[in-house]
Design an enzyme around this catalytic site. Sequence first.
Site, PDB file in Angstrom:
ATOM      1  N   GLU A 316      44.313  21.204 -28.280  1.00 37.23           N
ATOM      2  CA  GLU A 316      42.924  21.037 -28.747  1.00 37.23           C
ATOM      3  C   GLU A 316      42.077  22.252 -28.373  1.00 37.23           C
ATOM      4  OE1 GLU A 316      42.978  18.847 -30.818  1.00 37.23           O
ATOM      5  OE2 GLU A 316      44.657  17.653 -30.083  1.00 37.23           O
ATOM      6  N   TYR A 405      52.415  21.243 -38.752  1.00 36.40           N
ATOM      7  CA  TYR A 405      52.427  21.467 -37.311  1.00 36.40           C
ATOM      8  C   TYR A 405      53.624  22.317 -36.880  1.00 36.40           C
ATOM      9  CZ  TYR A 405      48.841  17.884 -36.445  1.00 36.40           C
ATOM     10  OH  TYR A 405      47.664  17.174 -36.397  1.00 36.40           O
TER      11      TYR A 405
HETATM   12  N1  BES Z   1      43.236  17.745 -35.520  1.00 37.50           N
HETATM   13  C1  BES Z   1      44.333  16.970 -35.059  1.00 37.50           C
HETATM   14  C2  BES Z   1      44.166  15.508 -35.327  1.00 37.50           C
HETATM   15  C3  BES Z   1      43.959  15.132 -36.787  1.00 37.50           C
HETATM   16  C4  BES Z   1      44.630  15.760 -37.807  1.00 37.50           C
HETATM   17  C5  BES Z   1      43.079  14.127 -37.110  1.00 37.50           C
HETATM   18  C6  BES Z   1      44.408  15.386 -39.138  1.00 37.50           C
HETATM   19  C7  BES Z   1      42.862  13.757 -38.417  1.00 37.50           C
HETATM   20  C8  BES Z   1      43.530  14.390 -39.446  1.00 37.50           C
HETATM   21  C9  BES Z   1      44.594  17.201 -33.577  1.00 37.50           C
HETATM   22  O1  BES Z   1      44.366  18.505 -33.163  1.00 37.50           O
HETATM   23  C10 BES Z   1      46.049  16.938 -33.334  1.00 37.50           C
HETATM   24  O2  BES Z   1      46.844  17.609 -33.925  1.00 37.50           O
HETATM   25  N2  BES Z   1      46.387  15.987 -32.462  1.00 37.50           N
HETATM   26  C11 BES Z   1      47.760  15.678 -32.115  1.00 37.50           C
HETATM   27  C12 BES Z   1      48.153  16.325 -30.822  1.00 37.50           C
HETATM   28  C13 BES Z   1      48.973  17.545 -30.924  1.00 37.50           C
HETATM   29  C14 BES Z   1      49.463  18.003 -29.568  1.00 37.50           C
HETATM   30  C15 BES Z   1      50.057  17.589 -31.929  1.00 37.50           C
HETATM   31  C16 BES Z   1      47.878  14.178 -31.915  1.00 37.50           C
HETATM   32  O3  BES Z   1      46.904  13.477 -31.991  1.00 37.50           O
HETATM   33  O4  BES Z   1      48.970  13.718 -31.654  1.00 37.50           O
HETATM   34 ZN    ZN Z   2      45.788  19.848 -34.028  1.00 41.30          ZN
END
Ligand code: BES
Ligand code: ZN
Length: 629
Positions: A316, A405
């Site tokens: 984040e 990702y």
């Molecule tokens: N921005 C994302 C969360 C998100 C993405 C919310 C698309 C809504 C729509 C956040 O940065 C994220 O990727 N969170 C991941 C953690 C990460 C370490 C892969 C999660 O929530 O698991």
């Molecule tokens: Zn993210």
Amino acid sequence: MRFTSFLLLLFVLVSCNTESSEADKKDAASNTQDPHSYANVHEIRTEHLHLELDVNFENQTIYGVARHKMSKHSTSEAIFDVKGLEIMKVTTGKEGKEKATEYSVGKNDELLGAPLKVKVGKKDRYINIYYKTTEATEALDWLPPSLTAGKEHPFLYTQGQAILTRSWIPLQDTPLSRITYSADVKVPSELMAVMSADNPKERNVKGEYHFEMRQPIPAYLIAMAVGDLEYVELGNKCGVYAEPELTASAAYEFEDVPKMMQAAEELYGDYQWDQYDIVLLPYSFPFGGMENPRLTFANPTLLAGDRSLVSVIAHELAHSWSGNLVTNATWNDFWLNEGFTVYFENRIMEALYGKETADILALIEFQDLTVALEDMTSGEHPEDTHLKLELDHRSPDEGMTDIPYVKGAYFLRTLEQKVGRAKMDVFLEKYFNEFAFKTITTADFETYLNENLLKPNKIDFNTKEWIYGDGLPKNCVEITSKRLDNMIALANEFNEGTSSKIPAFLRKKRGDFITQEWLTFIRSLKHDTDLKTMAMLDQKFEFSTKANPAIKSDWFKLCVRAGYTPARPQIKAYLCKIGRRWFIESVYQCLVDSQKDGDYEFALEVFEAAKDNYHFVSRSTIEEVLKNK
Ligand code: BES
Ligand code: ZN
């Protein structure tokens, strides 16, 4: 010297005088249409938004005024996005000198909501929308005290990404344009409000808070949380908000965050948002973390007790550059946000904890990617394995897979291996600088990459194949880890009934291995592991009862696949408590995929008991999973 300043002045004057559509041409994303928004941002766009919000917990409603200061324009209509909002009136003009204006709300689309069309005069720069939220809001999670850590006060938080902000604020809900915002928020006096803006450190006796976000951000990053919160400092410019019950464990778990900030700045340049805080939300929060600027929203499942899940915070924090500073133009370019962030996250982890740890994390992601690629290739949308997505007429949520990702991060790692780390880092720092506070498309990135890294170094790279091709290109870097290989070997002994390492292994405790080692071990056990082995492992290592939620998620999937039903009460308790989508979705999916008697019925029964504890994001995802039996 004087001549150059004169030129500069002339340039400024000329650019001010040009029609706004001319000026827009310099915007990298000016010709792009966002398939997930009705807003006519290429004709007229919000520059600054001032919010007046009255947060009413009794009837779970926010009463709001959204005061938009618009760009210069030559149109007679401004179009905003709304979903599940009740619009009471719309005016133009500065506060105090307002005049009612005509408006209409178009037909509601289940995915996008509706266009709010407001009539404007050519000189009108202020549009004020009076509204209230309804039960149909998708962004807001109103929690009763029973679902908080303290169990005494209610809690509210918002989730904007990807297209949910329009369900609590009427605005142009597209990352194509950026706005600054301010807010006056009134909450019950025993609660504290925080936003993705500059925040109070103390409670206000009247429950009145003022916020400013002076840097322009996309609408999906406007966020708010209201609860019984207190603030603990973690370091200079960095701290955590949490319910008093959780501040001590949060402060312990996140102790290294100041070091992460330092490492991040050393890698890719100054942190641009002044302050970096974290707010710990209740268990229903559907994500591990959400990069709201200046204030990361975090899930309490990160409090593993051993700091083994802090990479989510590194992630984040990394978004403060990739995503928040340089933003994807539309949700089809989502990999520009997440792929760069996963790459950057891993570099922060390497800087703090060394290459062995960083490689372990990258490998866990690779395990996830392999499974996702298998599922997607045989699924309905094999083209979703491209980095550049085509999500028109589909929910942007469907793009939130391991492709943007993990494939995104492996693209950058492969590129790094090809050009060398030194050149890669110079390039990335320049990239973040060049596009700071801008919105870019995948094509913009490709051009920049060719001009600034590949051509000058005479490097051939299969960029197109990575971005527009299926699956994973052959030149993808390979990462290895002895510690994870060891866990695979252990699991294989169980799978094959051999035992050279097992006696020593059974003398270990759960805490002797880190979360990622356990995940690898559990994932490597065969799906039809016999019930005696399951029971023995569970008794010895207490996965069902005492492991952290990340381990539980993978363990419970194995329990379902192996038909280990004694774990059912713990599975139910887990799914009723935790709302983090990636943790729970796959457990439900396993129950739905199972051919075993009673598993599907069990899934339905658990969801019935759990669904009120979930945010809309997770609830709607699980509903979909359960429908597709
Ligand atoms: N921005 C994302 C969360 C998100 C993405 C919310 C698309 C809504 C729509 C956040 O940065 C994220 O990727 N969170 C991941 C953690 C990460 C370490 C892969 C999660 O929530 O698991
Ligand atoms: Zn993210």
